[in-house]
Enzyme design. Structure first.
Site, PDB file in Angstrom:
ATOM      1  N   ARG A 140     -21.246   0.921 -19.142  1.00 44.23           N
ATOM      2  CA  ARG A 140     -21.925   0.460 -17.927  1.00 44.23           C
ATOM      3  C   ARG A 140     -23.416   0.185 -18.167  1.00 44.23           C
ATOM      4  NH1 ARG A 140     -18.876   4.288 -13.425  1.00 44.23           N
ATOM      5  NH2 ARG A 140     -17.212   2.786 -12.942  1.00 44.23           N
ATOM      6  N   LYS A 200      -1.728   8.607 -10.012  1.00 43.89           N
ATOM      7  CA  LYS A 200      -1.193   8.566  -8.650  1.00 43.89           C
ATOM      8  C   LYS A 200      -0.781   7.161  -8.224  1.00 43.89           C
ATOM      9  CE  LYS A 200      -3.839  12.525  -6.866  1.00 43.89           C
ATOM     10  NZ  LYS A 200      -4.799  12.965  -5.824  1.00 43.89           N
ATOM     11  N   GLY A 257     -12.873   1.875 -15.052  1.00 37.89           N
ATOM     12  CA  GLY A 257     -12.446   3.261 -14.930  1.00 37.89           C
ATOM     13  C   GLY A 257     -11.845   3.817 -16.201  1.00 37.89           C
ATOM     14  N   GLY A 293     -12.645   1.242  -8.896  1.00 40.81           N
ATOM     15  CA  GLY A 293     -12.312   1.248  -7.475  1.00 40.81           C
ATOM     16  C   GLY A 293     -12.623  -0.069  -6.798  1.00 40.81           C
TER      17      GLY A 293
END
Length: 405
Positions: free
Chosen positions: A35, A200, A363, A387
Site C-alpha cells: 500500500r 466466510k 486484502g 472491502g
C-alpha cells in the site's frame, strides 16, 4: 469523479492527500509494503509538480485516542524511500504541531500527519462531530486529493466530509482502481471468471449475487467452500461452516443451474488433524472428508491438488479474472498449494497484458501473492482495497467516490 490531468495545477498550493497506508505490522515492522508503494505515485507526482503535500492516513483500529502501537511514525522512512524525498512527520493531526509544520512546508515538501483515527471525529457516526474534524483538516490546505481506495467505502471525515470543504479530485490510484473495477463490472472480456475464497461466505454473498449473472465461472475455495459443501449434503468434519447461510448458498446454486455462472467447487480437500502449521494432513475427495484418521474432528485447510489443477486450467483459459480470498491457510506452507496454484494461473505472460485482465482483489489475496513470492507486475492489477473492491463489485454506492462528484 473530478480528476486532474496536469498536476501543475497544484504548484505552490498545499494539498491534503488521503492515502491508505494501513499496512500490516508485526512488532513494529512492516510485513507488506504494497500500500505504501501504491500510494507513492500520487504523492511523488504532486511533490514533483511543486505542491506542498500533506499526507493523511489511518493505521489499524485505535479507539479514537493516541495509541503508540498504531503510530504512523515507523512508516516515515518507508514512505520517504518510496517517493524519493524526505518526509516530515507531525505527531498530531490537527493540533499545534501539525498546523506549524503545515505552514512551514515549501514547494515539493511532504508532511505526514499522525494516525487520523487517534481523533474520534474521523470515524464518528455523528455527522456534526465528523464534519468538525474535517473542517480542522481542511484548514491546513488549499485542495484535497482522495487517493486511498481502501477507505472509499467508509463515510469518514477524511474520506467523505472533507470533499465538501475543499476543491477535490481523485488521485491516480483511485482513478486506476475505479477504471479496473468498472471494467470488471460492466465490460469484462469473456470468459470472465471470478475466484472467491477466504473464511466466510457471508463476506462474499453480495459479490456472488451481483456477479452470478455476469460472470461465466465462479470458483469457490477457502473456508467458505464448506458452507457450499454442507448445502450439497456433504459431511465436512469440523471445518468452518456458516449454518445460517446454507439456504442462501442453496439459492445461488439454483440460480447457477437456471442459467447463471458455472459454480465450480473443489473435488478434493486437504484435511488436517488440527489448525496448526505442522498438523498431520490428508487429501480426501469431498464425499469422504470424514474418512481420515481424524474422523469428524478433522478440518479442511486447503483445496486439494486435483481441484487446484482444475481451477488453474479454468483461470488460464479466461480473458478476465477477479480473485478475492485465499484457497486455504496459505500462511502455513503445508496448506498453501491451492492458493499458489491460483496465483500462478493469474500471472500474465509478457506481452499479454493488453488481451487478458487479471485482478488480485486486495486484502489477504494481495498479501498471499507477495508471501508466496510473486511480483506485483506479474498480474494485471493488484487492488489496494479488499472491502472497497468487493462493495464496488456488489454494485453499492461508495461514499468516498460519491463525494468526488
Amino acid at each position: 469523479m473530478r480528476t486532474y490531468d496536469d498536476p501543475q495545477i497544484f504548484s505552490h498550493r498545499t494539498v491534503l492527500v488521503r492515502s491508505d497506508l494501513n499496512v500490516p505490522m508485526d512488532e513494529g515492522a512492516i510485513t507488506d509494503r504494497g500500500r505504501i508503494l501504491a500510494s507513492a505515485t500520487t504523492i511523488r507526482t504532486l511533490a514533483e509538480a511543486g505542491a506542498r503535500v500533506i499526507v493523511m492516513s489511518h493505521l489499524g483500529r485505535p479507539k479514537g485516542a493516541p495509541d503508540p502501537q498504531y503510530s504512523l511514525q515507523p512508516l516515515v522512512p518507508e514512505l520517504a524511500e518510496a517517493i524519493g524525498r524526505d518526509v516530515v512527520f507531525a505527531a498530531d493531526t490537527v493540533g499545534a504541531e501539525a498546523t506549524t509544520k503545515a505552514k512551514a512546508l515549501g514547494d515539493g515538501q511532504v508532511l505526514l500527519l499522525e494516525n487520523l483515527r487517534f481523533n474520534p471525529g474521523e470515524t464518528s457516526k455523528d455527522d456534526a462531530e465528523r464534519k468538525a474534524f474535517a473542517a480542522q483538516l481542511a484548514a491546513l490546505a488549499d485542495d484535497f486529493v482522495s487517493d486511498g481506495f481502501g477507505v472509499v467505502h467508509r463515510k469518514q471525515a477524511s474520506v467523505y466530509d472533507i470533499a465538501a470543504l475543499l476543491p477535490h479530485y481523485a488521485g491516480s490510484l483511485v482513478r486506476a482502481e475505479v477504471e479496473v473495477s468498472d471494467r470488471l463490472l460492466n465490460s469484462p472480456q469473456a470468459p470472465f471468471t471470478v475466484v472467491l475464497g477466504g473464511s466466510k461466505v457471508s463476506d462474499k454473498l453480495g459479490v456472488i449475487d451481483n456477479l452470478i449473472d455476469r460472470a461465466d465461472n465462479l470458483l469457490i475455495g477457502g473456508g467458505m467452500v464448506f458452507t457450499f459443501l454442507a448445502a450439497l449434503g456433504h459431511d465436512i468434519g469440523s471445518s468452518l461452516v456458516e449454518k445460517d447461510r446454507v439456504d442462501d448458498v442453496k439459492g445461488y446454486l439454483k440460480r447457477a443451474e437456471d442459467g447463471g455462472a458455472n459454480i465450480i467447487l473443489p473435488t478434493d480437500i486437504v484435511m488436517a488433524a488440527s489448525f496448526a502449521a505442522d498438523a498431520e494432513n490428508w487429501v480426501r475427495p469431498v464425499a469422504e472428508l470424514e474418512s481420515t484418521p481424524a474422523g469428524a474432528q478433522g478440518l479442511g485447510l486447503d483445496i486439494g491438488p486435483e481441484s487446484a489443477e482444475a481451477y488453474a486450467e479454468v483461470i488460464s483459459d479466461s480473458k478476465t479474472v477477479f480473485w478475492n480470498g485465499p484457497m486455504g491457510v496459505f500462511e502455513f506452507p503445508a496448506f498453501a498449494a491451492g492458493t499458489k496454484a491460483v496465483a500462478a494461473a493469474l500471472t500474465n505472460e509478457p506481452g499479454t497484458e493488453s488481451t487478458r485482465l487479471t485482478v488480485v482483489g486486495g486484502g489477504d489475496s494481495a498479501a498471499a501473492v507477495r508471501t508466496l513470492g510473486f511480483a506485483d507486475d506479474e498480474f494485471g492489477h493488484i487492488s489496494t482495497g479488499g472491502g472497497a473492491s468487493l462493495e464496488y463489485l456488489e454494485g453499492k454506492t461508495l461514499p468516498g467516490l460519491q463525494a468526488l462528484a
